[in-house]
Motif scaffolding. Structure first.
Motif, short mmCIF file in Angstrom:
data_model
loop_
_atom_site.label_atom_id
_atom_site.label_comp_id
_atom_site.label_asym_id
_atom_site.label_seq_id
_atom_site.Cartn_x
_atom_site.Cartn_y
_atom_site.Cartn_z
N ALA A 70 133.19 120.63 21.57
CA ALA A 70 132.32 119.83 22.07
C ALA A 70 133.13 118.34 22.11
O ALA A 70 133.93 118.25 21.35
N GLN A 118 134.09 116.64 19.21
CA GLN A 118 133.98 116.99 17.98
C GLN A 118 135.21 117.90 17.45
O GLN A 118 135.13 118.84 16.67
N ALA A 173 136.17 117.58 13.73
CA ALA A 173 135.03 118.11 12.80
C ALA A 173 135.35 119.52 12.88
O ALA A 173 135.26 120.43 11.79
N LEU A 174 135.44 120.17 14.10
CA LEU A 174 135.64 121.66 14.36
C LEU A 174 137.09 121.90 13.51
O LEU A 174 136.90 122.97 12.56
N ARG A 200 126.91 125.13 12.14
CA ARG A 200 127.24 124.04 12.99
C ARG A 200 127.88 124.11 14.42
O ARG A 200 128.16 123.34 15.05
N GLY A 233 126.26 124.82 17.18
CA GLY A 233 125.51 124.00 18.15
C GLY A 233 126.25 122.42 18.47
O GLY A 233 126.07 121.83 19.57
N GLU A 234 126.51 121.63 17.20
CA GLU A 234 127.09 120.66 17.17
C GLU A 234 128.56 120.59 17.67
O GLU A 234 129.06 119.73 18.39
N TRP A 235 129.29 121.54 17.08
CA TRP A 235 130.89 121.32 17.09
C TRP A 235 131.34 121.95 18.47
O TRP A 235 132.38 121.85 19.01
#
Length: 99
Positions: free
Chosen positions: A13, A16, A19-20, A80, A82-84
């Protein structure tokens, strides 16, 4: 036993990617230690808006693949998504060809 090969493509995303990437790097060592895991590699392609991550996995059988999906480290990682991720991972299941 028929080995199972998976190729998963994950699109981060906006904002992100780091983080991913960190999540993928964290899940790799414990995944490689799982019983029945024969290969677990993380690759990266593209730049900026076209950045994608590719996970190449090989498990000895369905039992090993299911154990991976049920593992604490995979569950924590996938929680995670949905966020990443920009969308669901694209997962290709492939068979070995006799050579």
């Amino acid at each position: 036993m028929t080995p199972i090969n998976l190729i998963a493509t994950l699109t981060p995303a906006p904002g992100q990617a780091a983080a991913l990437r960190a999540g993928l790097l964290a899940i790799t060592p414990p995944s490689r230690q799982e019983r029945g895991c024969e290969r677990y590699e993380v690759l990266e392609s593209g730049e900026d808006d076209t950045l994608r991550f590719h996970v190449i996995e090989r498990f000895t059988d369905e039992v090993a693949l299911q154990a991976h999906g049920d593992s604490d480290h995979f569950r924590a990682f996938s929680a995670r998504f949905g966020e990443w991720l920009a969308g669901p991972p694209e997962v290709i299941r492939a068979r070995d060809l006799p050579a």
